[in-house]
Design an enzyme around this catalytic site. Sequence first.
Site, PDB file in Angstrom:
ATOM      1  N   ARG A   1      41.803  14.257  40.748  1.00  7.90           N
ATOM      2  CA  ARG A   1      42.132  15.584  40.229  1.00  7.90           C
ATOM      3  C   ARG A   1      41.097  16.587  40.723  1.00  7.90           C
ATOM      4  NH1 ARG A   1      46.416  13.883  39.495  1.00  7.90           N
ATOM      5  NH2 ARG A   1      47.535  13.586  37.542  1.00  7.90           N
TER       6      ARG A   1
ATOM      7  N   HIS B   1      48.513  17.734  47.389  1.00  8.07           N
ATOM      8  CA  HIS B   1      48.776  16.827  46.256  1.00  8.07           C
ATOM      9  C   HIS B   1      49.997  15.941  46.552  1.00  8.07           C
ATOM     10  CE1 HIS B   1      48.122  16.333  41.670  1.00  8.07           C
ATOM     11  NE2 HIS B   1      48.640  15.219  42.180  1.00  8.07           N
TER      12      HIS B   1
END
Length: 309
Positions: free
Chosen positions: A224, A272
Amino acid sequence: MVALFLSDIDRGDWWAREMTARLPDLDVRVWPDAGDLADIEYAIVWKPPPGLLSRMPKLRAILSLGAGVDHIFADPDCPPEVPVCRVVDQELTGRMTEYVLLSVLSYHRQVPTYRAQQQRRVWQHQHQISARERSVGLLGLGVLGQAAATQLVALDFTVSGWSRGPKRLDGVHCYHGAEGLAPFLAASDILVCLLPLTGETENILDRKLFAQLPQGANLINVARGGHLVESDLLAALESGQLAHATLDVLRAEPPADDHPFWAHPQITLTPHVASISDPRSVADQIAENIRRARAGEALLNQVDPARGY
Ligand code: NDP
Ligand code: OXD
């Protein structure tokens, strides 16, 4: 039986089809066409807007569309009595392993150096060490960290891992807890972050951590953006403490147009995509959890809200 599907990155129509193929009596409402929130019993979500879940009085399960659940617990009004489940899926694990191997091999075989040479029209060999001489450290030895570690061991890399509790894994030097972090970092030429984002792990990729890596180490963050202190990364690249970083996740996705990472020669960005949940396989466990919730059975892959993962 009513479920809400909410994600601004996944295809709602595809997911609704896959869900009703498994549970024909499921009424899948795709956000923002939720109808009356009081009808919703199951929330299948990625990054739900804060406060929304608390407006569903009949909610029986919150089903994350990803392996991570930080996007759910980020909502301070997330109803504490409703179970939260994450994705554990062979296809998702395989895709993450591919991404980690691709990135590690790229550093090991000096692809960034040869790319830079090509731009300068330089045709020059660099000394190549063997995989055994290259140490790869995995922050996080959960489902994804263990799968990547196993494949890296198979390629003959020297592999270490760090977790909260003790672990034993064939061929992997396992470290854990605060006292295990420094020796783990000292043995990581290539550092891969596969931690969940929690209060304990936020900002873990900072100046202090980078200083404990071998000089010229490479970073791969597939966990993250909240793990990384971006200004500390820029300083570590500038000083040579880090040689290069591969970032699949960022604090703000997408980054602003003027974000320094876009054009940084020592940073590789991907949007991502290290491992995206595929409805053709992930819908199985989400449907199974809805069946279990209806039957009052224990759910699969339920997370512990106190730990945050
Ligand atoms: P798991 O929950 O299976 O594993 C988490 C690991 O992190 C465990 O080994 C755990 O230790 C360790 N850990 C957690 N907190 C700490 C801590 N404070 N100190 C040390 N170790 C800690 O998660 P997954 O492997 O399934 O996924 C990891 C993350 O990857 C997800 O949370 C998500 O954020 C990210 N992800 C990113 C994707 C992408 O496309 N970029 C796709 C999928 C996931 P222990 O084993 O002792 O509990
Ligand atoms: C996940 C992700 O958590 O895609 O699965 O980031």
